[in-house]
Design an enzyme around this catalytic site. Structure first.
Site, PDB file in Angstrom:
ATOM      1  N   LYS A  33       0.952  -1.236  -0.271  1.00 21.30           N
ATOM      2  CA  LYS A  33       0.107   0.122   0.084  1.00 21.30           C
ATOM      3  C   LYS A  33       0.808   1.171   0.009  1.00 21.30           C
ATOM      4  CE  LYS A  33      -1.502   2.826   3.048  1.00 21.30           C
ATOM      5  NZ  LYS A  33      -2.078   3.717   3.728  1.00 21.30           N
ATOM      6  N   ASP A  60      -3.356   4.602  -2.038  1.00 20.82           N
ATOM      7  CA  ASP A  60      -4.159   4.884  -1.069  1.00 20.82           C
ATOM      8  C   ASP A  60      -3.931   6.635  -0.902  1.00 20.82           C
ATOM      9  OD1 ASP A  60      -6.096   5.128   0.899  1.00 20.82           O
ATOM     10  OD2 ASP A  60      -4.647   4.549   2.533  1.00 20.82           O
ATOM     11  N   LEU A  61      -4.738   7.211  -1.969  1.00 22.69           N
ATOM     12  CA  LEU A  61      -4.646   8.626  -1.815  1.00 22.69           C
ATOM     13  C   LEU A  61      -5.693   9.386  -1.574  1.00 22.69           C
ATOM     14  CD1 LEU A  61      -2.340   9.347  -5.100  1.00 22.69           C
ATOM     15  CD2 LEU A  61      -1.860   9.040  -2.769  1.00 22.69           C
ATOM     16  N   LYS A  62      -7.005   8.640  -1.285  1.00 23.04           N
ATOM     17  CA  LYS A  62      -8.234   8.977  -0.635  1.00 23.04           C
ATOM     18  C   LYS A  62      -8.558  10.330  -1.422  1.00 23.04           C
ATOM     19  CE  LYS A  62      -7.345   7.195   4.026  1.00 23.04           C
ATOM     20  NZ  LYS A  62      -5.957   6.654   3.832  1.00 23.04           N
ATOM     21  N   HIS A  64     -10.610  13.126  -2.676  1.00 23.61           N
ATOM     22  CA  HIS A  64     -11.846  13.942  -2.099  1.00 23.61           C
ATOM     23  C   HIS A  64     -11.738  15.300  -2.647  1.00 23.61           C
ATOM     24  CE1 HIS A  64     -14.582  14.840   1.867  1.00 23.61           C
ATOM     25  NE2 HIS A  64     -15.146  15.263   0.556  1.00 23.61           N
ATOM     26  N   ASP A  65     -12.735  15.429  -3.756  1.00 24.65           N
ATOM     27  CA  ASP A  65     -12.786  16.834  -4.410  1.00 24.65           C
ATOM     28  C   ASP A  65     -13.930  16.888  -5.226  1.00 24.65           C
ATOM     29  OD1 ASP A  65     -11.811  19.415  -5.659  1.00 24.65           O
ATOM     30  OD2 ASP A  65      -9.870  19.019  -5.011  1.00 24.65           O
ATOM     31  N   PRO A  67     -16.334  16.266  -8.609  1.00 24.37           N
ATOM     32  CA  PRO A  67     -16.398  15.140  -9.258  1.00 24.37           C
ATOM     33  C   PRO A  67     -15.324  15.278 -10.676  1.00 24.37           C
ATOM     34  CG  PRO A  67     -18.641  15.655  -8.864  1.00 24.37           C
ATOM     35  CD  PRO A  67     -17.576  16.840  -8.098  1.00 24.37           C
ATOM     36  N   THR A 116      -9.900   5.203  10.923  1.00 31.23           N
ATOM     37  CA  THR A 116      -9.757   4.341  11.856  1.00 31.23           C
ATOM     38  C   THR A 116      -9.116   5.204  13.046  1.00 31.23           C
ATOM     39  OG1 THR A 116      -7.728   3.520  10.966  1.00 31.23           O
ATOM     40  CG2 THR A 116      -9.733   2.217  10.945  1.00 31.23           C
ATOM     41  N   ARG A 206       2.855  -0.056  10.651  1.00 29.41           N
ATOM     42  CA  ARG A 206       4.048  -0.114  11.888  1.00 29.41           C
ATOM     43  C   ARG A 206       4.405  -1.252  12.613  1.00 29.41           C
ATOM     44  NH1 ARG A 206       1.687   5.379  14.015  1.00 29.41           N
ATOM     45  NH2 ARG A 206      -0.266   4.609  12.837  1.00 29.41           N
TER      46      ARG A 206
END
Length: 225
Positions: A33, A60-62, A64-65, A67, A116, A206
């Site tokens: 990842k 995994d850059l998530k 969110h902006d 469309p 999380t 970790r």
């Protein structure tokens, strides 16, 4: 996807260290990842170097902006051949639909629900009145209605979502072996418990990467599954 559900989180800006780590743990994990820290320091070229190791790649850059911005970002990331990418479910229906539409057919698009590192109290401080569990379930329903492949959630919620989304793909971070420090995670689970609850892949950082011997640590976790 590899039958081994462990994806090791390469959370470092040091490309050389990242490659050394992957070489060490490769026999014991199912994928890698790559998150914001590595990508911000090394960009697409750095990710391509990691892909040379031959393990499935979770970018995994998530996103969110709006469309349009997200769809173009997904198109750009798609050229790297990721097995999995993430968008934030909170970005809304139009954003998720467009992200899935432009993603490569072989790439799973999964929606981040509730990080999380957040507790119920943390959610309340942002204006979300529901518990983390209820918010995850709500966003999972939204992601499913948009045609996404699955969601990111904690080990505490995955069983409930799996019960109503049998063919969903569930990415579970916040994984900690028993008697391991929690760090900044608040909603956690052990590898074996998360897997039994329905996790498709386990994102582990970790406990492997900060271990004195990452290969031994990865092998020990894999042995519990």
């Amino acid at each position: 996807m590899s039958p081994n559900p462990i994806y090791v989180a390469i959370d470092t800006a040091d490309a050389r260290r990242a490659r050394k780590l992957i070489t060490a743990v490769a026999p014991h994990v199912g994928g890698i990842k790559v998150g914001l820290q590595f990508f911000a320091a090394n960009g697409p070229a750095g990710v391509r170097r990691l892909a040379e190791h031959g393990l499935p790649l979770f970018i995994d850059l998530k996103f969110h902006d709006i469309p349009n911005t997200v769809s173009r970002a997904v198109q750009s990331i798609g050229t790297l051949g990721p097995a999995i990418i993430t968008v934030h479910a909170a970005g809304g229906k139009a954003m998720m639909i467009r992200a899935k539409k432009v993603a490569p057919p072989t790439t799973k698009v999964v929606a981040v629900t509730v990080l999380t590192s957040l507790s119920d109290r943390d959610l309340a401080s942002t204006g979300v009145g529901e518990t983390a569990s209820l918010q995850v379930e709500r966003l999972a329903r939204l992601a499913r209605s948009c045609g996404l492949d699955g969601i990111v959630c904690s080990a505490l919620e995955v069983a409930a979502v799996k019960a109503v989304w049998q063919d969903g793909f569930f990415v579970v971070p916040g994984i900690r072996p028993a008697d391991t420090e929690s760090g900044d995670q608040k909603r956690m689970g052990t590898p074996n418990a998360a897997r039994r609850s329905g996790a498709s892949i386990l994102v582990i950082g970790r406990p492997i990467t900060a271990a004195a011997d990452p290969a031994t640590a990865a092998a020990a976790i894999a042995a519990t599954l």
